[in-house]
Design an enzyme around this catalytic site. Structure first.
Site, PDB file in Angstrom:
ATOM      1  N   LYS A  70       0.805  -1.230   0.000  1.00  0.00           N
ATOM      2  CA  LYS A  70       0.000   0.000   0.000  1.00  0.00           C
ATOM      3  C   LYS A  70       0.841   1.285   0.000  1.00  0.00           C
ATOM      4  O   LYS A  70       0.391   2.312  -0.508  1.00  0.00           O
ATOM      5  CB  LYS A  70      -0.972   0.013   1.192  1.00  0.00           C
ATOM      6  N   GLY A 132      -1.287   2.064  14.867  1.00  0.00           N
ATOM      7  CA  GLY A 132      -0.621   1.368  13.762  1.00  0.00           C
ATOM      8  C   GLY A 132      -1.100   1.941  12.433  1.00  0.00           C
ATOM      9  O   GLY A 132      -1.717   3.020  12.408  1.00  0.00           O
ATOM     10  N   GLY A 133      -0.840   1.225  11.356  1.00  0.00           N
ATOM     11  CA  GLY A 133      -1.198   1.715  10.022  1.00  0.00           C
ATOM     12  C   GLY A 133      -2.675   2.046   9.889  1.00  0.00           C
ATOM     13  O   GLY A 133      -3.047   3.120   9.384  1.00  0.00           O
TER      14      GLY A 133
HETATM   15  P1  ATR Z   1      -2.311  -2.392  11.360  1.00  0.00           P
HETATM   16  O1  ATR Z   1      -1.614  -2.115  10.074  1.00  0.00           O
HETATM   17  O2  ATR Z   1      -3.384  -3.436  11.296  1.00  0.00           O
HETATM   18  O3  ATR Z   1      -2.774  -1.162  12.040  1.00  0.00           O
HETATM   19  P2  ATR Z   1       0.030  -2.480  13.054  1.00  0.00           P
HETATM   20  O4  ATR Z   1       0.569  -1.306  12.292  1.00  0.00           O
HETATM   21  O5  ATR Z   1       0.929  -3.618  13.361  1.00  0.00           O
HETATM   22  O6  ATR Z   1      -1.211  -3.111  12.289  1.00  0.00           O
HETATM   23  O7  ATR Z   1      -0.619  -1.890  14.417  1.00  0.00           O
HETATM   24  C1  ATR Z   1      -1.132  -2.730  15.380  1.00  0.00           C
HETATM   25  C2  ATR Z   1      -1.789  -1.891  16.476  1.00  0.00           C
HETATM   26  O8  ATR Z   1      -2.344  -2.781  17.446  1.00  0.00           O
HETATM   27  C3  ATR Z   1      -0.832  -0.984  17.242  1.00  0.00           C
HETATM   28  O9  ATR Z   1      -1.520   0.150  17.689  1.00  0.00           O
HETATM   29  C4  ATR Z   1      -0.432  -1.879  18.418  1.00  0.00           C
HETATM   30  O10 ATR Z   1       0.040  -1.189  19.560  1.00  0.00           O
HETATM   31  P3  ATR Z   1       1.607  -0.773  19.661  1.00  0.00           P
HETATM   32  O11 ATR Z   1       1.765   0.440  18.816  1.00  0.00           O
HETATM   33  O12 ATR Z   1       1.818  -0.496  21.112  1.00  0.00           O
HETATM   34  O13 ATR Z   1       2.385  -1.961  19.174  1.00  0.00           O
HETATM   35  C5  ATR Z   1      -1.747  -2.523  18.736  1.00  0.00           C
HETATM   36  N1  ATR Z   1      -1.582  -3.775  19.474  1.00  0.00           N
HETATM   37  C6  ATR Z   1      -1.170  -4.966  18.988  1.00  0.00           C
HETATM   38  N2  ATR Z   1      -1.169  -5.886  19.957  1.00  0.00           N
HETATM   39  C7  ATR Z   1      -1.578  -5.256  21.102  1.00  0.00           C
HETATM   40  C8  ATR Z   1      -1.819  -5.672  22.438  1.00  0.00           C
HETATM   41  N3  ATR Z   1      -1.618  -6.938  22.815  1.00  0.00           N
HETATM   42  N4  ATR Z   1      -2.260  -4.754  23.324  1.00  0.00           N
HETATM   43  C9  ATR Z   1      -2.479  -3.474  22.959  1.00  0.00           C
HETATM   44  N5  ATR Z   1      -2.297  -3.022  21.697  1.00  0.00           N
HETATM   45  C10 ATR Z   1      -1.845  -3.901  20.782  1.00  0.00           C
END
Ligand code: ATR
Length: 287
Positions: A70, A132-133
């Protein structure tokens, strides 16, 4: 019938085999009587530029782009729509006279999904979970659609800070307020629209949820989870148990496809046609 006039659209990504986009576009083509087929294209790592060039040379009408391309795809486009450019991610390529123009219909799709459910962003106070993204793009959407305030809660504060800085700079106002996820008790005493933009709760980890505390859900009048697998996430259940309304991300998927289809074919899809496609998508995920 595929014949000499059939137009081609498709999806480029890696992997692509689990996509539901062919269901959306081939159903729309059938309902609208358009001579168009939509197929998935698996593009190997490092070959995105070649893929876009080849698609254009083959007179492909339009493309969707998914993970992991993307952002990478932007370098192969002749033009990028303003919102997509801010977000830095493109999921739809529209054929123009000298190459493809990029759009982000994930976000306009989310907006149309919300509007179709009667959910407003303009002037709203919003809680956005994640940085995240996906959540970053939602933060831009909220800025663009004139949300009053967005409390951006994330496990890692630095990421929330970074998204807030970017979006606030882009719109010239302090619309995003970054917060640590565990600081949710510090949210103002009022009811919010909450958008769940983390990957937590996605199948097969259906029992996971970013915040467990029932007190948090007392502050939510409407919850929108970007996840649609499972159909009812734990986040949605907790919102409902606290008396709020809850929605999953399936309509976002539906409308990102519909907006792409409208851009490619210069048509407007009616709510009735959208409803037919939605039923097919539900059938596809066993609902
Ligand atoms: P996407 O592209 O789907 O947004 P990503 O960029 O990997 O995926 O982002 C994942 C999001 O889920 C992030 O906000 C992440 O928090 P961090 O920035 O602290 O990593 C959040 N996330 C993933 N696992 C988590 C968990 N167990 N508890 C809280 N937040 C979580």
């Amino acid at each position: 019938m595929i014949d000499g006039k059939t137009r081609l659209c498709g999806l480029i990504g890696n992997p692509v085999e689990h996509t539901m986009s062919p269901v959306i576009h081939n159903t729309l083509a059938e309902k609208c009587g358009h001579n168009l087929v939509y197929v998935p294209f698996l593009v190997e790592c490092g070959r995105i530029a070649e893929a876009v060039k080849g698609a254009y040379a083959l007179n492909v009408l339009g493309m969707n782009v998914t993970v992991p391309y993307k952002s990478d795809v932007i370098g192969s486009l002749v033009e990028v729509d303003e919102l997509a450019s801010h977000i830095g991610a493109v999921n739809t390529l529209v054929r123009t006279e000298d190459g493809y123009k990029g759009y982000n219909t994930d976000m306009t799709g989310l907006y149309r999904a919300m509007t179709s459910e009667g959910i407003r962003i303009e002037d709203e106070e919003i809680v956005l979970l994640g940085a995240g993204g996906a959540a970053r793009a939602v933060a831009y959407l909220c800025g663009a659609q004139k949300a009053a305030k967005v409390y951006l809660l994330n496990r890692t504060l630095e990421k929330a800070d970074k998204v807030a800085e970017e979006v606030n700079n882009a719109f010239g106002r302090e619309v995003i307020v970054p917060m640590l996820l565990t600081d949710y008790p510090k949210l103002p005493e009022r009811k919010f629209l909450a958008i769940q933009g983390t990957s937590v709760g996605l199948a097969p980890h259906e029992e996971d949820v970013v915040i467990e505390d029932a007190a948090f859900y007392q502050k939510i009048h409407t919850g929108f989870d970007l996840i649609y697998k499972p159909f009812t996430t734990r986040f949605m259940r907790l919102v409902r148990e606290a008396g709020g309304e809850a929605y999953n991300g399936l309509k976002m998927l539906l409308y990102q496809g519909i907006i792409a289809y409208e851009l490619w074919n210069r048509v407007e899809i009616t709510e009735e046609e959208a409803g037919l496609v939605y039923e097919k998508l539900k059938g596809n995920i066993g609902k």
